[in-house]
Write a protein that holds these residues in place. Structure first.
Motif, short mmCIF file in Angstrom:
data_model
loop_
_atom_site.label_atom_id
_atom_site.label_comp_id
_atom_site.label_asym_id
_atom_site.label_seq_id
_atom_site.Cartn_x
_atom_site.Cartn_y
_atom_site.Cartn_z
N VAL A 343 44.58 31.48 40.13
CA VAL A 343 45.47 31.43 41.29
C VAL A 343 45.01 30.30 42.20
O VAL A 343 43.93 30.39 42.80
CB VAL A 343 45.47 32.77 42.05
CG1 VAL A 343 46.39 32.69 43.27
CG2 VAL A 343 45.90 33.91 41.13
N SER A 344 45.79 29.25 42.27
CA SER A 344 45.45 28.09 43.10
C SER A 344 44.03 27.59 42.83
O SER A 344 43.27 27.27 43.75
CB SER A 344 45.62 28.44 44.59
OG SER A 344 46.95 28.82 44.86
N GLY A 345 43.66 27.58 41.54
CA GLY A 345 42.35 27.06 41.14
C GLY A 345 41.22 28.07 41.20
O GLY A 345 40.09 27.76 40.82
N LEU A 346 41.50 29.30 41.65
CA LEU A 346 40.47 30.33 41.76
C LEU A 346 40.63 31.35 40.63
O LEU A 346 41.75 31.77 40.32
CB LEU A 346 40.57 31.04 43.11
CG LEU A 346 40.36 30.14 44.34
CD1 LEU A 346 40.71 30.90 45.61
CD2 LEU A 346 38.92 29.64 44.39
N ASN A 347 39.51 31.74 40.02
CA ASN A 347 39.54 32.67 38.89
C ASN A 347 39.63 34.12 39.37
O ASN A 347 38.84 34.56 40.22
CB ASN A 347 38.29 32.52 38.03
CG ASN A 347 38.31 31.26 37.19
OD1 ASN A 347 39.29 30.51 37.21
ND2 ASN A 347 37.26 31.02 36.45
N VAL A 348 40.57 34.85 38.79
CA VAL A 348 40.70 36.28 39.04
C VAL A 348 40.43 37.00 37.73
O VAL A 348 41.12 36.76 36.73
CB VAL A 348 42.11 36.65 39.55
CG1 VAL A 348 42.24 38.16 39.75
CG2 VAL A 348 42.42 35.91 40.85
N TYR A 349 39.42 37.88 37.72
CA TYR A 349 39.09 38.65 36.52
C TYR A 349 39.75 40.02 36.63
O TYR A 349 39.45 40.80 37.56
CB TYR A 349 37.57 38.78 36.37
CG TYR A 349 36.88 37.45 36.25
CD1 TYR A 349 37.16 36.61 35.17
CD2 TYR A 349 35.98 37.01 37.21
CE1 TYR A 349 36.54 35.37 35.04
CE2 TYR A 349 35.35 35.77 37.10
CZ TYR A 349 35.64 34.96 36.01
OH TYR A 349 35.04 33.73 35.90
N PRO A 350 40.67 40.35 35.72
CA PRO A 350 41.44 41.59 35.84
C PRO A 350 40.58 42.84 36.03
O PRO A 350 40.92 43.70 36.85
CB PRO A 350 42.21 41.64 34.51
CG PRO A 350 42.41 40.21 34.15
CD PRO A 350 41.14 39.53 34.58
N ALA A 351 39.47 42.95 35.30
CA ALA A 351 38.65 44.16 35.38
C ALA A 351 38.09 44.37 36.79
O ALA A 351 37.98 45.51 37.26
CB ALA A 351 37.51 44.10 34.37
N GLU A 352 37.73 43.27 37.46
CA GLU A 352 37.19 43.39 38.82
C GLU A 352 38.25 43.94 39.77
O GLU A 352 37.97 44.79 40.63
CB GLU A 352 36.68 42.04 39.31
CG GLU A 352 35.43 41.54 38.58
CD GLU A 352 34.91 40.23 39.14
OE1 GLU A 352 35.65 39.60 39.96
OE2 GLU A 352 33.80 39.82 38.78
N VAL A 353 39.48 43.45 39.63
CA VAL A 353 40.58 43.92 40.48
C VAL A 353 40.90 45.38 40.16
O VAL A 353 41.11 46.21 41.05
CB VAL A 353 41.82 43.02 40.30
CG1 VAL A 353 43.00 43.55 41.12
CG2 VAL A 353 41.50 41.59 40.70
N GLU A 354 40.93 45.70 38.87
CA GLU A 354 41.23 47.08 38.46
C GLU A 354 40.20 48.06 39.00
O GLU A 354 40.55 49.17 39.45
CB GLU A 354 41.29 47.15 36.93
CG GLU A 354 42.50 46.43 36.34
CD GLU A 354 42.40 46.19 34.85
OE1 GLU A 354 43.38 45.71 34.26
OE2 GLU A 354 41.33 46.46 34.26
N ASP A 355 38.92 47.69 38.96
CA ASP A 355 37.87 48.58 39.47
C ASP A 355 38.09 48.92 40.94
O ASP A 355 37.90 50.08 41.35
CB ASP A 355 36.49 47.92 39.30
CG ASP A 355 35.99 47.98 37.86
OD1 ASP A 355 36.58 48.72 37.06
OD2 ASP A 355 35.01 47.27 37.55
#
Length: 456
Positions: A343-355
């Motif tokens: 997102v706009s050059g920043l990494n989003v890791y799905p598992a971190e958001v899900e936790d």
């Protein structure tokens, strides 16, 4: 004349093997003599012995396991196919893998195939990759390489030497077959294989074992522990296949005396085993025959690359996973490279958001996926199961208070159930595709409705 599988002994006769069977499948006990006699019966089946590769899709696990060891002894490749696969699909899979014979249903179902694309220079186990990152592909690992993995696995993971392995996962998959059954037999243990995945039945079998070590998946383990007696703990459990959300990990860890998890891939087999787990993404240390490169605490965003010792030299396996090694050399998994959302050059890791989202008291299950965005590059999307129901706008507001701005889901969709594959993994690509197709279908129907109104 085709040999028949030898008749089963009556129940009272089977009981004589209960003290020390070679293996047990549900409630049936098999001695070493049973196993070897069944293996020997395949000598007279010419179509098996004349093949370079045999696909096996049978209901009876005893038939599959004896065939597997027989084919190994004859240096013939074996391709296990789950018995639920329809015949036509099994045939296509076998042909794609280069198998010359498919054994379907039972030993009377011999289907000869016309294929020539198998690498005949080596024999081993042929598996299909999970397909979570694209089209499933055929992978052959030689019998010699599998022997190296088994020896390394036993060397690194000696705690189960005094446990009873209970394999409650498909033995047509390398996790249940190699790490469950083959490792147990290599240790001289008598594995209990469970194909009747009724939670109450499984609990009864586990309670009847001395120091049971359950090989299972996170989803099955979570469901099992809901029914496990509240005043006791499960002695030991191994999980594989998908990383648990941190909340689920903590719930399971509190109910299991010895919790382990292992990490691997189709091309390499088991890469690492986690003992004394500190977090849900803690995959432990690499096995002795494997070296890895990946990220570190200062730079976590690197691919996990495994260098695996094989019978023919060192094999380099790019896992397409992102992870890092901690200061004590333990591997930590972050995400599939294909699942990472930028997102706009920043990494989003799905598992971190899900936790984080699973910490909401009304949210029971979630999956984070991505779709393209013309401004930010990609967009974070969320499907969630909640009880009682929670409005997407309300949940998004909660997320904005607990997540970084670039991690907050832009699209939130309540669902009755999160779609998972048979091995309990989520296929984020497929979920995203289904979501976009549903949006397109609704848009087309709306457009057709407006055109009909104008026509009237």
């Amino acid at each position: 004349m085709m040999p028949k599988r030898k008749p089963q002994r009556h129940q009272y006769q089977c009981q004589q093997y209960q003290e020390n069977p070679m293996l047990t499948i549900n409630d049936k006990f098999y001695s070493k003599e049973d196993f070897n006699e069944q293996k020997q019966s395949y000598v007279s089946i010419n179509t098996i012995n004349q093949s370079n590769a045999v696909a096996v899709c049978v209901e009876d696990n005893f038939i599959w396991l004896t065939l597997c060891y027989y084919l190994k002894s004859k240096k013939i490749s074996a391709m296990p196919i789950h018995p639920s696969v329809p015949k036509d699909t099994a045939k296509r899979m076998a042909e794609k893998a280069g198998c010359e014979l498919l054994i379907y249903g039972d030993l009377t179902g011999l289907i000869e195939l016309s294929t020539t694309n198998l690498n005949k220079s080596e024999a081993g186990i042929i598996q299909m990759s999970s397909g979570t990152t694209g089209e499933p592909k055929c992978i052959l690992r030689s019998w010699a390489d599998i022997d190296i993995e088994i020896k390394s696995y036993c060397q690194a993971f000696s705690e189960p030497d005094s446990m009873t392995p209970v394999i409650a996962c498909p033995v047509t998959h390398s996790y249940g077959l190699i790490c469950g059954v083959m490792v147990a037999l290599n240790r001289g243990q008598s594995p209990l294989i469970i194909s009747n995945i009724n939670p109450k039945y499984l609990i009864k079998k586990l309670q009847s074992c001395q120091r049971p070590l359950l090989y299972s998946s996170p989803v099955m383990l979570q469901g099992l522990l809901r029914l496990w007696p509240a005043n006791s703990k499960l002695f030991a459990a191994m999980t594989s296949g998908s990383t648990m959300p941190q909340q689920v990990f903590e719930q399971i860890q509190a109910r299991v005396e010895n919790l382990y998890q292992q990490y691997g891939c189709s091309e390499a087999g088991c890469i690492s085993i986690g003992q004394d787990l500190s977090a849900a993404n803690d995959q432990g240390k690499p096995l002795p025959h494997v070296e890895i490169t990946c990220g570190n605490l200062d730079n976590k965003q690197q691919e996990i690359v495994a260098y695996v010792k094989t019978a023919s030299g060192t094999k380099t396996v790019k896992t397409q996973d992102v992870g890092y090694l901690s200061e004590n050399g333990r591997l930590h998994f972050l995400a599939r490279m294909d699942d990472t959302i930028i997102v706009s050059g920043l990494n989003v890791y799905p598992a971190e958001v899900e936790d984080i989202i699973l910490e909401h008291p009304q949210v029971n299950d979630v999956v984070v996926f991505k779709i393209d965005d013309q401004f930010a590059g990609q967009r974070v999307c969320l499907q969630y199961v909640a009880s009682p129901a929670i409005n997407p706008a309300e949940l998004r507001q909660w997320c904005s208070q607990h997540l970084a701005l670039f991690q907050v889901p832009q699209i939130l969709q309540p669902v009755d159930e999160i779609m998972r594959m048979a091995n309990s993994k989520v296929n984020r690509k497929l979920i995203a595709l289904n979501y976009q197709q549903n949006i397109l279908t609704r848009t087309n129907k709306s457009s057709e409705g407006k055109q009909a109104e104008r026509a009237n």
